[in-house]
Design an enzyme around this catalytic site. Structure first.
Site, PDB file in Angstrom:
ATOM      1  N   ARG A 148       0.864  -1.179   0.000  1.00  0.00           N
ATOM      2  CA  ARG A 148       0.000   0.000   0.000  1.00  0.00           C
ATOM      3  C   ARG A 148       0.903   1.233   0.000  1.00  0.00           C
ATOM      4  NH1 ARG A 148      -2.080  -3.345   4.304  1.00  0.00           N
ATOM      5  NH2 ARG A 148      -4.146  -4.195   3.820  1.00  0.00           N
ATOM      6  N   LYS A 172      -2.004  -1.715   8.096  1.00  0.00           N
ATOM      7  CA  LYS A 172      -3.135  -1.083   8.776  1.00  0.00           C
ATOM      8  C   LYS A 172      -3.147  -1.466  10.250  1.00  0.00           C
ATOM      9  CE  LYS A 172      -6.283  -0.664   4.838  1.00  0.00           C
ATOM     10  NZ  LYS A 172      -7.613  -1.014   4.303  1.00  0.00           N
ATOM     11  N   HIS A 244      -2.087   2.022  -6.158  1.00  0.00           N
ATOM     12  CA  HIS A 244      -2.703   0.772  -5.721  1.00  0.00           C
ATOM     13  C   HIS A 244      -2.795  -0.248  -6.857  1.00  0.00           C
ATOM     14  CE1 HIS A 244      -4.334  -0.545  -1.911  1.00  0.00           C
ATOM     15  NE2 HIS A 244      -5.286  -1.214  -2.530  1.00  0.00           N
ATOM     16  N   ARG A 247      -0.213  -2.876  -6.623  1.00  0.00           N
ATOM     17  CA  ARG A 247      -0.532  -3.887  -5.608  1.00  0.00           C
ATOM     18  C   ARG A 247      -1.497  -4.929  -6.190  1.00  0.00           C
ATOM     19  NH1 ARG A 247      -1.015  -4.742   0.076  1.00  0.00           N
ATOM     20  NH2 ARG A 247      -3.122  -5.112   0.824  1.00  0.00           N
ATOM     21  N   HIS A 270      -3.862  -8.971   4.239  1.00  0.00           N
ATOM     22  CA  HIS A 270      -5.312  -8.969   4.376  1.00  0.00           C
ATOM     23  C   HIS A 270      -5.708  -9.744   5.625  1.00  0.00           C
ATOM     24  CE1 HIS A 270      -6.047  -8.286  -0.206  1.00  0.00           C
ATOM     25  NE2 HIS A 270      -5.874  -7.157   0.451  1.00  0.00           N
ATOM     26  N   TYR A 279      -9.300 -11.486  -6.275  1.00  0.00           N
ATOM     27  CA  TYR A 279      -8.365 -11.747  -7.364  1.00  0.00           C
ATOM     28  C   TYR A 279      -8.690 -13.038  -8.106  1.00  0.00           C
ATOM     29  CZ  TYR A 279      -5.896  -7.933  -5.252  1.00  0.00           C
ATOM     30  OH  TYR A 279      -5.589  -6.694  -4.755  1.00  0.00           O
TER      31      TYR A 279
END
Length: 298
Positions: A148, A172, A244, A247, A270, A279
């Site tokens: 990110r 995050k 992004h 990524r 994630h 994906y």
């Protein structure tokens, strides 16, 4: 319990208990602030404890005229999270939003670049300037490690474990993970460090920051967007590209080449495998290949 106090407590819960980033906490808080403003404007006397489903439906209906389906779904999701928190803390016995349906929103598939297009972008970079070497290292890292933008900006020199083949990434909620780094990405970062960064004078607070601007400070998100946009245009690529996108391309290319979805989840950081599963829909030919290769009745 009054509304303002409950909002402060909820945001504290999201930060400390859920470990959400400051931006996520702010966004969740905005949904509840919107409800509080509506209640005050309409002189409604109900509290967070006593408010009922019908009143919340009034609030949602008052907003749907100006919101698209995705924004409506996000607003309802924000309300659900808030009342889940009140139930969790035993302020309420029920969640009044449980029977409120969200509009159906199709999952938008992420844009991706082909391997050839990524090569075109890298080749478009003018390496005759120090910024060129830095920009090549930035784009190679975004794509090579699937980072990110915030993760790239916060990379430190002390996060580079090239001998072991990893970098330490802070994602995050300040959650850290080790991400493998390919030799070619290591090579371009090393060139930047040894030929460019070593000749710069970082400001005291950025002596450990990997990527610096011309003034020796940390780069901004806006600057990364500008770098990506300029080199994409220079490469003649007409797609709408953001940082992004690299990524997304990282994850898609790994999947297409046979990588395990769980491994991709770990590398991307994630929390849920469901987020990574998007994906699986990007290249349906890959699904057919998996079926033909691994199913016992092929």
């Amino acid at each position: 319990m009054n509304w303002q106090k409950s909002l402060i407590d909820y945001k504290l819960f999201l930060k400390l208990e859920r470990g959400l980033s400051e931006n996520s906490v702010i966004n969740y808080g905005l949904d509840i602030a919107k409800l509080i403003n509506w209640i005050e404007e309409n002189s409604i006397k109900e509290s967070p404890i006593s408010i009922h489903k019908e009143r919340l439906q009034e609030f949602i209906y008052a907003n749907v005229k100006t919101l698209n389906a995705a924004s409506q779904a996000r607003l309802i999701s924000g309300l659900k999270g808030y009342f889940d928190y009140l139930v969790f803390e035993d302020y309420r016995k029920d969640n009044p939003t449980d029977l409120i349906e969200s509009p159906k929103v199709g999952r938008k598939l992420p844009d991706t670049l082909s391997e050839k297009e990524i090569d075109q972008i890298i080749e478009s970079i003018d390496l005759s300037s120090p910024q060129g070497e830095r920009n090549r290292a930035i784009i190679e890292t975004l794509y090579g490690c699937g980072l990110r933008v915030s993760e790239l900006l916060n990379l430190k020199l002390s996060d580079l474990f090239f001998d072991e083949g990893y970098i330490l990434v802070t994602g995050k909620g300040d959650k850290q993970r080790f991400v493998p780094i390919a030799p070619i990405t290591q090579k371009f970062i090393t060139i930047y460090i040894e030929q460019v960064r070593t000749h710069e004078e970082p400001k005291p607070e950025f002596t450990n920051t990997l990527f610096l601007n011309r003034r020796g400070a940390q780069l901004t998100r806006a600057m990364i967007f500008t770098i990506v946009r300029n080199h994409t245009q220079k490469a003649g690529i007409k797609k709408k590209i953001s940082p992004h996108t690299f990524r997304h391309s990282f994850a898609t290319h790994l999947l297409q080449n046979g990588a395990d979805l769980r491994a991709i989840q770990q590398m991307l950081g994630h929390e849920s495998i469901t987020t990574t599963e998007v994906y699986m829909h990007v290249d349906r030919t890959h699904l057919a290949e998996v079926m033909n290769t691994f199913h016992p009745r092929k």
